[in-house]
Design a protein around this motif. Structure first.
Motif, short mmCIF file in Angstrom:
data_model
loop_
_atom_site.label_atom_id
_atom_site.label_comp_id
_atom_site.label_asym_id
_atom_site.label_seq_id
_atom_site.Cartn_x
_atom_site.Cartn_y
_atom_site.Cartn_z
N ASN A 1 -39.20 -9.78 53.75
CA ASN A 1 -40.23 -10.02 54.77
C ASN A 1 -41.51 -10.60 54.16
N PHE A 2 -41.35 -11.55 53.26
CA PHE A 2 -42.51 -12.23 52.67
C PHE A 2 -43.27 -13.01 53.74
N ASN A 3 -42.53 -13.54 54.70
CA ASN A 3 -43.11 -14.19 55.88
C ASN A 3 -44.12 -15.27 55.50
N SER A 4 -43.66 -16.22 54.70
CA SER A 4 -44.58 -17.24 54.18
C SER A 4 -43.98 -18.64 54.30
N LYS A 5 -44.81 -19.55 54.72
CA LYS A 5 -44.47 -20.96 54.68
C LYS A 5 -45.20 -21.62 53.50
N VAL A 6 -44.68 -22.77 53.11
CA VAL A 6 -45.23 -23.53 51.99
C VAL A 6 -45.65 -24.91 52.49
N ILE B 1 -32.98 -18.42 58.92
CA ILE B 1 -33.95 -19.48 59.23
C ILE B 1 -35.26 -18.81 59.64
N LEU B 2 -36.36 -19.29 59.09
CA LEU B 2 -37.70 -18.83 59.47
C LEU B 2 -38.46 -20.03 60.02
N GLU B 3 -38.62 -20.05 61.33
CA GLU B 3 -39.24 -21.23 61.94
C GLU B 3 -40.76 -21.16 61.92
N ASP B 4 -41.33 -19.99 62.13
CA ASP B 4 -42.78 -19.86 62.20
C ASP B 4 -43.26 -18.74 61.27
N ALA B 5 -44.29 -19.06 60.47
CA ALA B 5 -44.92 -18.08 59.59
C ALA B 5 -46.20 -18.71 59.07
N PRO B 6 -47.16 -17.90 58.62
CA PRO B 6 -48.40 -18.46 58.07
C PRO B 6 -48.15 -19.18 56.75
N VAL B 7 -48.92 -20.23 56.50
CA VAL B 7 -48.85 -20.93 55.21
C VAL B 7 -49.60 -20.09 54.18
N ARG B 8 -48.85 -19.49 53.28
CA ARG B 8 -49.45 -18.63 52.25
C ARG B 8 -49.29 -19.22 50.85
N ASN C 1 -58.04 -21.81 54.80
CA ASN C 1 -56.97 -20.96 55.32
C ASN C 1 -57.03 -19.58 54.67
N LYS C 2 -57.38 -18.56 55.44
CA LYS C 2 -57.52 -17.21 54.91
C LYS C 2 -56.18 -16.63 54.47
N ASP C 3 -55.08 -17.12 55.03
CA ASP C 3 -53.76 -16.62 54.65
C ASP C 3 -53.31 -17.14 53.29
N LEU C 4 -53.87 -18.26 52.86
CA LEU C 4 -53.40 -18.90 51.63
C LEU C 4 -53.69 -18.01 50.42
N GLU D 1 -22.68 -22.21 46.61
CA GLU D 1 -23.38 -21.60 47.73
C GLU D 1 -24.23 -22.64 48.46
N LYS D 2 -24.17 -22.60 49.77
CA LYS D 2 -24.97 -23.50 50.61
C LYS D 2 -26.03 -22.68 51.33
N ARG D 3 -27.25 -23.23 51.38
CA ARG D 3 -28.34 -22.54 52.07
C ARG D 3 -29.29 -23.59 52.64
N VAL D 4 -29.61 -23.47 53.90
CA VAL D 4 -30.65 -24.32 54.48
C VAL D 4 -31.99 -23.64 54.21
N ILE D 5 -32.86 -24.33 53.49
CA ILE D 5 -34.17 -23.77 53.12
C ILE D 5 -35.16 -24.08 54.24
N SER D 6 -35.77 -23.01 54.76
CA SER D 6 -36.71 -23.18 55.89
C SER D 6 -38.12 -22.73 55.53
N THR D 7 -38.42 -22.61 54.25
CA THR D 7 -39.74 -22.12 53.85
C THR D 7 -40.82 -23.20 53.89
N VAL D 8 -40.43 -24.48 53.84
CA VAL D 8 -41.41 -25.56 53.81
C VAL D 8 -41.89 -25.88 55.23
N LYS D 9 -43.20 -25.91 55.41
CA LYS D 9 -43.77 -26.24 56.72
C LYS D 9 -43.95 -27.75 56.85
#
Length: 496
Positions: free
Chosen positions: A51-56, A18-25, A121-124, A95-103
């Motif tokens: 470690n893409f560390n990105s939200k959508v 789960i990735l709860e916080d990350a920049p919207v890229r 947004n400079k991160d985008l 396979e089951k996966r909870v997707i946490s990439t969407v902000k």
């Protein structure tokens, strides 16, 4: 039960990534099942393994209906449960996966100012989209000051213009619509809007020089919300998820663009089936000719032999042998990618056809089979004749099966009615009106006359197929065999 969100997920003791916080890229135009089961899944895996560390941020490109998906996505804090299922390496897989990439999710018609604010947004860095086949079109009525413009290319032009005015870098744009050269078509229409709106020449150069419009090929069946299983799955998970999504385990994403993209989009490090290439067309050819061509070659004859779904066909020794002959001996030899590459893909196709979680009905695949046979099968038949100087037996038989399937008697508003010779049940042929009228008008022709008329119909095929040496005689013999002994015997004759 509680609605799915981060707190509920913690309480349910979910132990996956789960990735709860990350920049919207990533900005994504399209919030539907396919993108969430394909693109957002890939991003989620890159977040975990590379470690893409990105939200959508999702943008609904059309007005909301009564079912307000935007509100549901936001209530669940972008979280949703994805099930990928199928037949892989000879085994049933789920396979089951909870997707946490969407902000979050915005709606273009309710939140356009907020969408434009994201241009700051400079991160985008990435824009993805799937606005359906009808989404990438040029609409001359769209204007710069519309809030928003109606078409997706016009909306994107508005967004890019807002970005340019911030003096910020451009984007890697990944188009996923199911049209030829989707990225290049999108770029063409964006440039056309910029010119028609008399926007600055510097902006037009920025579009061309600072943005990479990638044509892509997407390949995964996403079956969407599992309506019949939803209550059971929610009870099993211990939370209510109104955006459950399901798809097949197989997935391939071919991206046409410079290799520099791999430095920013770490799919290799994540071990994902993404192919970055300077030409996506051989991969599209492989998919259309092997996956889609196999479907079209097999389903009409199999239906006339009494089968109803794809999976059952794969366990019938005659139909599966016929299909393998078509793929491995007649289609693959005509393709430009290596034999090994094509055979690996073909093996995956066979497993996809056996998917125990998808009841893929033959009759639903039969829709518009005239255009499908032309696009998916005819190039392989022509390529085989050119390469080997003789007819491919299985593909020739598929043309006879097509004619046999289309011999209906009664033309109605729903389509052309016909009778299955094995089950004795009525079925409905659905195709363009001109195609159905042709078969209705020639319903009483002899097989010899009908085969000649079909093969020489240039409106169907773009050329006169009766000019191919021996094809007319071969198709007539196959059609007569179907009438006398059945479609199964015609397929059996191909492999004996």
């Amino acid at each position: 039960m509680k609605t799915l969100n981060y707190q509920t997920l913690k309480e349910s003791n979910y132990d996956g990534f789960i990735l709860e916080d990350a920049p919207v890229r990533v900005l994504q135009f399209g919030e539907g099942n396919f993108l969430r089961g394909f693109v957002d899944y890939f991003i989620d895996v890159m977040n975990e393994k590379a470690n893409f560390n990105s939200k959508v941020t999702l943008v609904q490109p059309i007005s909301q209906g009564a079912f307000r998906l935007k509100d549901i996505i936001n209530e669940q804090q972008g979280l949703y449960t994805l099930y990928l299922q199928g037949f892989q390496d000879g085994k049933e897989v789920r396979e089951k996966r909870v997707i946490s990439t969407v902000k979050n999710c915005l709606n273009a018609y309710e939140d356009w100012d907020t969408v434009l604010e994201l241009a700051k947004n400079k991160d985008l860095r990435f824009i993805t989209c799937n606005t359906t086949e009808a989404g990438i079109v040029y609409d001359p009525s769209c204007q710069l000051n519309d809030t928003p413009a109606h078409s997706y290319p016009a909306k994107l032009t508005q967004f890019l213009y807002a970005r340019w005015k911030q003096n910020l870098p451009g984007f890697i744009i990944l188009a996923c619509e199911l049209i030829d050269n989707n990225g290049k078509e999108l770029e063409k229409f964006v440039l056309q809007h910029a010119k028609d709106w008399n926007l600055e020449e510097e902006f037009i150069k920025w579009i061309q020089n600072e943005n990479i419009f990638c044509s892509t090929l997407v390949d995964r069946i996403v079956t969407g919300y599992p309506r019949q299983e939803a209550d059971h799955l929610n009870a099993e998970n211990g939370y209510i998820d109104q955006t459950l999504d399901t798809g097949e385990i197989f997935g391939v994403w071919v991206i046409e663009g410079p290799q520099s993209i791999a430095k920013e989009f770490p799919f290799k490090e994540a071990g994902l089936p993404i192919i970055l290439t300077d030409n996506h067309k051989p991969y599209k050819e492989r998919k259309v000719r092997i996956l889609n061509g196999a479907h079209t070659s097999m389903v009409l004859g199999a239906f006339l032999a009494g089968q109803t779904i794809v999976r059952d066909c794969m366990y019938d020794p005659t139909i599966s042998a016929y299909l393998n002959k078509a793929i491995y001996e007649e289609i693959i030899p005509t393709l430009s990618l290596s034999k090994e590459d094509c055979e690996e893909f073909a093996h995956a196709v066979s497993e996809r056809f056996k998917n125990p979680f998808i009841d893929h009905e033959l009759l639903s695949i039969s829709l518009n089979s005239t255009a499908k046979w032309k696009a998916r099968v005819m190039p392989s038949l022509l390529g085989y004749v050119e390469k080997f100087g003789k007819l491919p037996k299985a593909l020739s038989t598929s043309l006879a099966s097509y004619i046999a399937f289309y011999r209906g008697k009664e033309l109605t508003e729903d389509g052309l009615k016909a009778i299955n010779p094995v089950t004795k049940k009525e079925y409905t042929i659905k195709d363009d009106a001109a195609v159905l009228e042709f078969y209705a008008n020639n319903a009483n022709r002899s097989n010899e006359e009908l085969v000649s008329l079909v093969l020489s119909n240039e409106e169907f095929w773009g050329q006169d197929l009766s000019q191919i040496p021996d094809l007319e005689e071969e198709v007539l013999a196959d059609l007569n065999l179907i009438d006398e002994k059945g479609a199964m015997e015609a397929m059996k004759a191909c492999v004996e």
